[in-house]
Each structure stands twice: as structure tokens, then as C-alpha cells.
Design an enzyme around this catalytic site. Structure first.
Site, PDB file in Angstrom:
ATOM      1  N   GLY A 235       5.566  26.325  61.531  1.00  0.00           N
ATOM      2  CA  GLY A 235       5.035  25.520  62.629  1.00  0.00           C
ATOM      3  C   GLY A 235       5.517  24.094  62.521  1.00  0.00           C
ATOM      4  N   SER A 236       4.680  23.169  62.972  1.00  0.00           N
ATOM      5  CA  SER A 236       5.116  21.774  63.040  1.00  0.00           C
ATOM      6  C   SER A 236       5.132  21.125  61.658  1.00  0.00           C
ATOM      7  CB  SER A 236       4.189  20.996  63.968  1.00  0.00           C
ATOM      8  OG  SER A 236       2.884  21.002  63.450  1.00  0.00           O
ATOM      9  N   THR A 237       5.969  20.106  61.519  1.00  0.00           N
ATOM     10  CA  THR A 237       6.067  19.381  60.254  1.00  0.00           C
ATOM     11  C   THR A 237       4.730  18.689  59.942  1.00  0.00           C
ATOM     12  OG1 THR A 237       8.440  19.137  60.459  1.00  0.00           O
ATOM     13  CG2 THR A 237       7.324  17.518  59.083  1.00  0.00           C
ATOM     14  N   GLY A 240       2.385  21.237  58.559  1.00  0.00           N
ATOM     15  CA  GLY A 240       2.926  21.648  57.257  1.00  0.00           C
ATOM     16  C   GLY A 240       2.564  20.645  56.166  1.00  0.00           C
ATOM     17  N   CYS A 291      12.817  26.615  66.187  1.00  0.00           N
ATOM     18  CA  CYS A 291      12.904  25.585  65.153  1.00  0.00           C
ATOM     19  C   CYS A 291      14.354  25.282  64.793  1.00  0.00           C
ATOM     20  CB  CYS A 291      12.112  26.010  63.926  1.00  0.00           C
ATOM     21  SG  CYS A 291      12.450  27.685  63.419  1.00  0.00           S
ATOM     22  N   GLU A 388      12.142  16.328  67.422  1.00  0.00           N
ATOM     23  CA  GLU A 388      12.236  17.717  67.872  1.00  0.00           C
ATOM     24  C   GLU A 388      11.568  17.816  69.239  1.00  0.00           C
ATOM     25  OE1 GLU A 388       9.853  20.712  65.789  1.00  0.00           O
ATOM     26  OE2 GLU A 388      11.631  21.983  65.780  1.00  0.00           O
TER      27      GLU A 388
HETATM   28  P1  TAP Z   1       1.342  23.792  65.009  1.00  0.00           P
HETATM   29  O1  TAP Z   1       0.170  22.984  65.383  1.00  0.00           O
HETATM   30  O2  TAP Z   1       2.023  23.459  63.755  1.00  0.00           O
HETATM   31  O3  TAP Z   1       0.877  25.320  65.000  1.00  0.00           O
HETATM   32  C1  TAP Z   1       1.378  26.339  64.170  1.00  0.00           C
HETATM   33  C2  TAP Z   1       0.236  27.219  63.686  1.00  0.00           C
HETATM   34  O4  TAP Z   1      -0.627  26.489  62.804  1.00  0.00           O
HETATM   35  C3  TAP Z   1      -0.671  27.734  64.796  1.00  0.00           C
HETATM   36  O5  TAP Z   1      -1.146  29.012  64.453  1.00  0.00           O
HETATM   37  C4  TAP Z   1      -1.788  26.709  64.772  1.00  0.00           C
HETATM   38  O6  TAP Z   1      -2.968  27.135  65.382  1.00  0.00           O
HETATM   39  C5  TAP Z   1      -1.972  26.519  63.286  1.00  0.00           C
HETATM   40  N1  TAP Z   1      -2.615  25.270  62.893  1.00  0.00           N
HETATM   41  C6  TAP Z   1      -2.811  24.140  63.631  1.00  0.00           C
HETATM   42  N2  TAP Z   1      -3.417  23.205  62.883  1.00  0.00           N
HETATM   43  C7  TAP Z   1      -3.621  23.734  61.649  1.00  0.00           C
HETATM   44  C8  TAP Z   1      -4.182  23.262  60.431  1.00  0.00           C
HETATM   45  N3  TAP Z   1      -4.664  22.020  60.335  1.00  0.00           N
HETATM   46  N4  TAP Z   1      -4.208  24.073  59.353  1.00  0.00           N
HETATM   47  C9  TAP Z   1      -3.706  25.321  59.426  1.00  0.00           C
HETATM   48  N5  TAP Z   1      -3.165  25.831  60.559  1.00  0.00           N
HETATM   49  C10 TAP Z   1      -3.108  25.054  61.654  1.00  0.00           C
HETATM   50  O7  TAP Z   1       2.382  23.752  66.175  1.00  0.00           O
HETATM   51  P2  TAP Z   1       2.047  23.604  67.739  1.00  0.00           P
HETATM   52  O8  TAP Z   1       0.922  22.668  67.998  1.00  0.00           O
HETATM   53  O9  TAP Z   1       1.936  24.945  68.258  1.00  0.00           O
HETATM   54  O10 TAP Z   1       3.367  22.907  68.240  1.00  0.00           O
HETATM   55  C11 TAP Z   1       3.558  21.503  68.065  1.00  0.00           C
HETATM   56  C12 TAP Z   1       4.990  21.174  67.765  1.00  0.00           C
HETATM   57  O11 TAP Z   1       5.346  21.829  66.565  1.00  0.00           O
HETATM   58  C13 TAP Z   1       6.006  21.666  68.778  1.00  0.00           C
HETATM   59  O12 TAP Z   1       6.220  20.776  69.790  1.00  0.00           O
HETATM   60  C14 TAP Z   1       7.212  21.844  67.932  1.00  0.00           C
HETATM   61  O13 TAP Z   1       7.911  20.641  67.824  1.00  0.00           O
HETATM   62  C15 TAP Z   1       6.666  22.220  66.604  1.00  0.00           C
HETATM   63  N6  TAP Z   1       6.721  23.662  66.363  1.00  0.00           N
HETATM   64  C16 TAP Z   1       7.620  24.093  65.488  1.00  0.00           C
HETATM   65  C17 TAP Z   1       7.711  25.427  65.234  1.00  0.00           C
HETATM   66  C18 TAP Z   1       8.686  25.906  64.255  1.00  0.00           C
HETATM   67  S1  TAP Z   1       9.058  27.438  64.247  1.00  0.00           S
HETATM   68  N7  TAP Z   1       9.219  25.116  63.405  1.00  0.00           N
HETATM   69  C19 TAP Z   1       6.904  26.343  65.886  1.00  0.00           C
HETATM   70  C20 TAP Z   1       5.956  25.878  66.778  1.00  0.00           C
HETATM   71  C21 TAP Z   1       5.889  24.522  66.998  1.00  0.00           C
HETATM   72  P3  TAP Z   1      -3.137  26.856  66.965  1.00  0.00           P
HETATM   73  O14 TAP Z   1      -2.179  27.737  67.631  1.00  0.00           O
HETATM   74  O15 TAP Z   1      -4.516  27.204  67.275  1.00  0.00           O
HETATM   75  O16 TAP Z   1      -2.850  25.385  67.159  1.00  0.00           O
END
Ligand code: TAP
Length: 477
Positions: A235-237, A240, A291, A388
Site C-alpha cells: 500500500g502507501s508509503t 507502511g 505501484c 506518486e
Molecule cells: P493505504 O491507505 O496504504 O491502504 C492499503 C491498505 O492498508 C488498505 O487495506 C487499507 O485499509 C489499510 N490501512 C490503512 N491504514 C492502515 C493502518 N494504519 N494500519 C494498517 N492498515 C491500514 O492506501 P490507499 O489509501 O488505498 O491509497 C493511498 C495512496 O497509496 C494512493 O494514492 C497510492 O499513491 C498509494 N497506494 C499504493 C499502492 C501500492 S501497490 N504501492 C496501493 C494502493 C495505494 P483501507 O482500504 O480501509 O484504507
């Protein structure tokens, strides 16, 4: 089903076997969670698709307990050759229900059906086939004669490749003898819950796989749970980094697959038409919500004008529209929030002086869509060159010498992937050795194979998924 209106056409709802309500999958059963149900939308229309039960802390505890029990009593002690049979069965079931899963994935995510059908679903099946082959050969993987599993693995995954990211987390974990609790993204929980049905059909012992839909809070509770031994996050940096802070000092094993800002480098000796195809696929595949998307095009100055002309003509041919239409090239953005992020960053690019060009293909009147966009006159300091965007937006920069190309490509806090286009094999190898990226594609882009390790450097995360290297994350070596 009464009282619930289906947004998609009845025939696609039937192919996807769409239910009005979906329940969590815990300890081999579908159950209602203690959380407040969420509504998942069809991003192509903005209308509700289904209601989904969500987990509360009590459900996280129950799922982790079930996974621990299964690890100790059934899955952990099971010989690798037996585990392999289950993984093969799951892989076959993904293939058998491939059409249903592809339509469901397209409805929930917004990706073009041809991508779900030809890429997401077969690649997910391939991941299970590949890892089924490892389950009884772990002693030959180079980690000692008897590497042991870690225990309960938590997987937290994003919405861009819901079933494929599930496969990347679950297949290696199970092959190595671990059990799993998975938290899918809030906007794309459906294929993970249907995967629960596949686990039942495959006769997988209860508790080996558990799926807990919910918000980021559920993800946070899961990774922090004291009885979880390993965490794999994509997911997002920003999230992470938060997870890494939470896990500091706990001894839990962690792998992070985070964002990227990949450079796709086109040298003056590249086959231009082929390069244009690769650049277009590199950024517009899955609406750029990838990503490892090739979101920065670095083109050698002497061929820049010719390449950009060809690029615009090619992008103009892309059909943006209904993701369920087999002729659609660019589907819907996954959510209104993501569309707003893309829109903001594109506005920032214009404000900073980059030249915006967007395809003239009309967008559907409803749903979350964004026109394929190319920014010229981009400077390295601009936000569209550094951040990104995670959308169908390409930033074009030029370079004069190969050294300058490498310097610009590496000028990012990320380091997930890169592409090189050149006729000279020696130049491709020269560049691959200098690019700080976990994956470097030569004369191709966005190719995935379960045998090849995938992962990043720096703020793109650490650890590898796929291949022999990917097993290490799930073994006590
Ligand atoms: P994230 O917030 O990072 O979501 C990824 C996963 O983590 C989802 O299942 C999310 O749940 C969960 N999550 C959120 N907050 C968490 C926490 N504090 N502890 C543990 N898990 C948590 O990404 P997003 O909001 O969907 O996207 C935001 C940005 O991240 C995008 O614009 C993009 O730049 C980037 N992104 C990158 C990738 C890859 S593959 N690198 C993938 C997706 C997004 P929820 O779905 O309920 O939020």
C-alpha cells in the site's frame, strides 16, 4: 436480497454471482462481524454494489485465534506434499471460476474486463500453482534442510489488484506452512470473500485462511495483534512507515511493498513504435493505479519530438469507458477519493508550469473517470515528477546522455521499478546495474511472473515477493 438495488446490468451481476450482502470468512465459516457494515461501490457508476460485514477488534481476536489453532493442529504439522495438494486445488478453482472472478473484480475495482480476465485472474492462479510446487521442496530452497514456518501471517492489501495481491500474500504463506489473516482494502473486498468460498470448496482446514473486511483501523489492529508472527503489507508509503513504527521491537517479521515513481527510459537507438506501446502500457494499465507504473518517461532529447508525436497519437486511440466492455482500454478510477487525489496533483502540475495534454476521448457522464494525460516540459522539482500520482498521468522529462538518464531516474525517494528501451543489449545491462530499482524491465514493462522476485528499495519498501527469494519472508531461516 430484497430491498437491495443492483447497480450493474443484471447479466454481469449474474456472471459475477453478485450477492446483496457479503460476510467475513473466519475459521472456515462466513459470519457477521461486530463492525458496522460497509457499502462497496461500482466505481464505473458510483452506485452501490453490495453490503459487506466488517470486523471489530473482537473479530480480529477471533480470527487470529482460529489461525493460531489451525497452525498448531492442522496446517503447521501437515507434510508439505499434502499442503501442495490444497494449493493446487485452489489454483484450479481460481481458473474454473475465472470468468466470475474477472467480472466481480471489474465491478468492484473499475479495471477493464480484458485486464481482469487476461492478467489479474490468470496471474493470481499462476501464483498458487508456482507455490504449490514449492510446498514439498522447501528443504531445497537454500534455507537449510528443514526451514520452519513462522506461525500466523497477517496480510494487508490495497485495492489496485485485489485478488492478485491476495495471492501474493496467501500463496507463499501457505506453501511455507503458515496460516493467514487477510485484510482486503475497504473499497475492494469482494474477490477476497469469494476466495473464502474457494477455500471451503478446496476443503482447506478451518482457520488456515481468514478474511476480515474493514477500514484501515482493522488493518492497524491486525498488524498490532500480539499473536501475529509476520506482517506483509502492500500500500502507501505513509501507512507502511506507520506499520514499521508499530512493529518496532516486537520481533515480528515484516515485508513492505510500497509506492513508486518509476522511470521508463527511451534511448535514441530504441525501436520507437515498440517503445511507445511499452510506455502507454506502462502508465495506462489499470488506469495507472500500479505501484510499479512507468509514471516518468525519460526520453533522449534527439528523439523526444518524434516520440512524443507518436505517443499522443497512440494515447488518442485509447478507449476510456465502461470497464465491462471488452473494447475498453482505460476503465474507472477506484474511488472518488483517488480521483480527487489525481485531480489535485494534475492541477499542481499545471500550476507549476508543466504543459498538460489530455486525450479527447469523451468520459462517461457518471462514475469516477480521468482522461489519459501527458505532461510535457516537466522539471525534476515539480510535484508531478516527484510524487506518486497513482492515476493515468505521465510526466515527460528529457536527457542528453545515458549518465544523465540514470541520474534523473534515480532522483526519487522510491526504488521499485524501471524500464529501459534500447536496441543494444550491453546498454540495457549497463543501465540495469545502475538503476536503483528492484525490477528493471528491458524493452518491455509491467511483466509479472511468479518465479521472479518483486520488491523495492528505499521508500518503496523491503523484502521480496515471488520466486525463491519470496519464501524467505515466510520461513524461520
Ligand atoms: P493505504 O491507505 O496504504 O491502504 C492499503 C491498505 O492498508 C488498505 O487495506 C487499507 O485499509 C489499510 N490501512 C490503512 N491504514 C492502515 C493502518 N494504519 N494500519 C494498517 N492498515 C491500514 O492506501 P490507499 O489509501 O488505498 O491509497 C493511498 C495512496 O497509496 C494512493 O494514492 C497510492 O499513491 C498509494 N497506494 C499504493 C499502492 C501500492 S501497490 N504501492 C496501493 C494502493 C495505494 P483501507 O482500504 O480501509 O484504507
Amino acid at each position: 436480497m430484497s430491498g437491495w438495488e443492483y447497480a450493474p446490468a443484471p447479466e454481469s451481476a449474474a456472471v459475477a454471482n453478485l450477492h446483496a450482502r457479503y460476510r467475513m470468512f473466519v475459521d472456515g465459516e462466513f459470519t457477521d462481524g461486530d463492525g458496522t457494515p460497509l457499502t462497496t461501490l461500482n466505481p464505473a457508476t458510483g452506485e452501490p454494489l453490495a453490503e459487506v460485514a466488517t470486523a471489530a477488534q473482537s473479530d480480529v481476536d477471533t480470527a487470529v485465534r482460529a489461525a493460531r489453532r489451525a497452525f498448531e493442529r492442522t496446517w503447521g504439522p501437515m507434510p508439505g506434499a499434502e499442503r501442495a495438494k490444497y494449493l493446487f486445488r485452489i489454483a484450479r478453482l481460481i481458473q474454473e471460476r475465472g470468468r466470475e472472478l474477472a467480472v466481480l473484480e471489474t465491478l468492484d475495482n473499475g479495471k477493464p474486463i480484458k485486464e481482469a480476465r487476461d492478467s489479474d485472474i490468470p496471474t493470481a492462479a499462476a501464483h498458487f500453482f508456482h507455490h504449490a510446487g514449492w510446498a514439498d521442496k522447501l528443504g531445497y530452497a537454500g534455507y537449510g534442510p528443514e526451514p520452519r514456518p513462522l506461525g500466523v501471517a497477517a496480510g494487508v492489501i490495497p485495492w489496485n489488484f485485489p485478488l492478485l495481491m491476495l495471492a501474493w500474500k496467501i500463496a507463499p504463506a501457505l506453501a511455507c506452512g503458515n496460516t493467514v489473516v487477510l485484510k482486503p482494502a475497504e473499497t475492494t473486498p469482494l474477490s477476497a470473500l469469494v476466495f473464502g468460498e474457494l477455500c471451503q470448496e478446496a476443503g482447506l482446514p478451518p482457520g488456515v485462511v481468514n478474511v476480515l473486511p474493514g477500514s484501515g483501523d482493522v488493518g492497524a489492529q491486525l498488524v498490532a495483534h500480539p499473536d501475529v508472527d509476520k506482517v506483509a503489507f502492500t500500500g502507501s508509503t505513509a501507512v507502511g512507515k506507520e506499520i514499521q513504527r508499530t512493529l518496532a521491537g516486537t520481533g515480528k517479521k515484516l515485508t513492505l511493498e510500497l509506492g513508486g515513481k518509476a522511470a521508463n527510459i527511451v534511448f535514441d537507438d530504441a525501436p520507437l513504435d515498440q517503445a511507445v506501446e511499452g510506455v502507454v502500457g506502462g502508465i495506462f494499465f489499470n488506469q495507472g493505479q500500479v505501484c510499479c507504473a512507468g509514471s516518468r518517461l525519460l526520453v533522449q532529447e534527439s528523439i523526444a519530438e518524434e516520440l512524443l508525436g507518436k505517443l499522443r497519437s497512440r494515447v488518442e486511440l485509447l478507449r476510456v469507458g465502461d470497464p465491462l466492455d471488452k473494447n475498453t482500454d482505460v476503465g474507472a478510477i477506484n474511488s472518488a477519493e483517488q480521483l480527487a487525489r489525481i485531480t489535485d496533483l494534475v492541477a499542481a502540475g499545471e500550476a507549476e508550469g508543466a504543459t498538460r495534454w489530455s486525450s479527447s476521448c469523451p468520459l462517461p457522464e457518471r462514475g469516477f473517470f480521468f482522461s489519459p494525460t501527458v505532461f510535457g516540459d516537466v522539471q525534476q522539482s515539480m510535484r508531478v515528477a516527484r510524487e506518486e500520482i497513482f492515476g493515468p498521468v505521465l510526466s515527460v522529462l528529457t536527457f542528453r546522455t545515458p549518465d544523465e538518464a540514470i541520474a534523473k531516474a534515480n532522483n526519487t525517494p522510491y526504488g521499485l521499478s524501471a524500464g529501459v528501451w534500447t536496441e543494444k543489449g550491453s546498454r540495457a545491462l549497463w543501465a540495469a546495474q545502475r538503476l536503483r530499482a528492484g525490477v528493471v524491465w528491458a524493452n518491455t514493462f509491467n511483466r509479472f511472473d511468479p518465479t521472479a522476485p518483486f520488491g523495492g528499495y528505499r521508500e518503496s519498501g523491503f523484502g521480496r515477493e515471488g520466486g525463491r527469494a519470496g519464501l524467505e519472508a515466510y520461513l524461520d531461516v
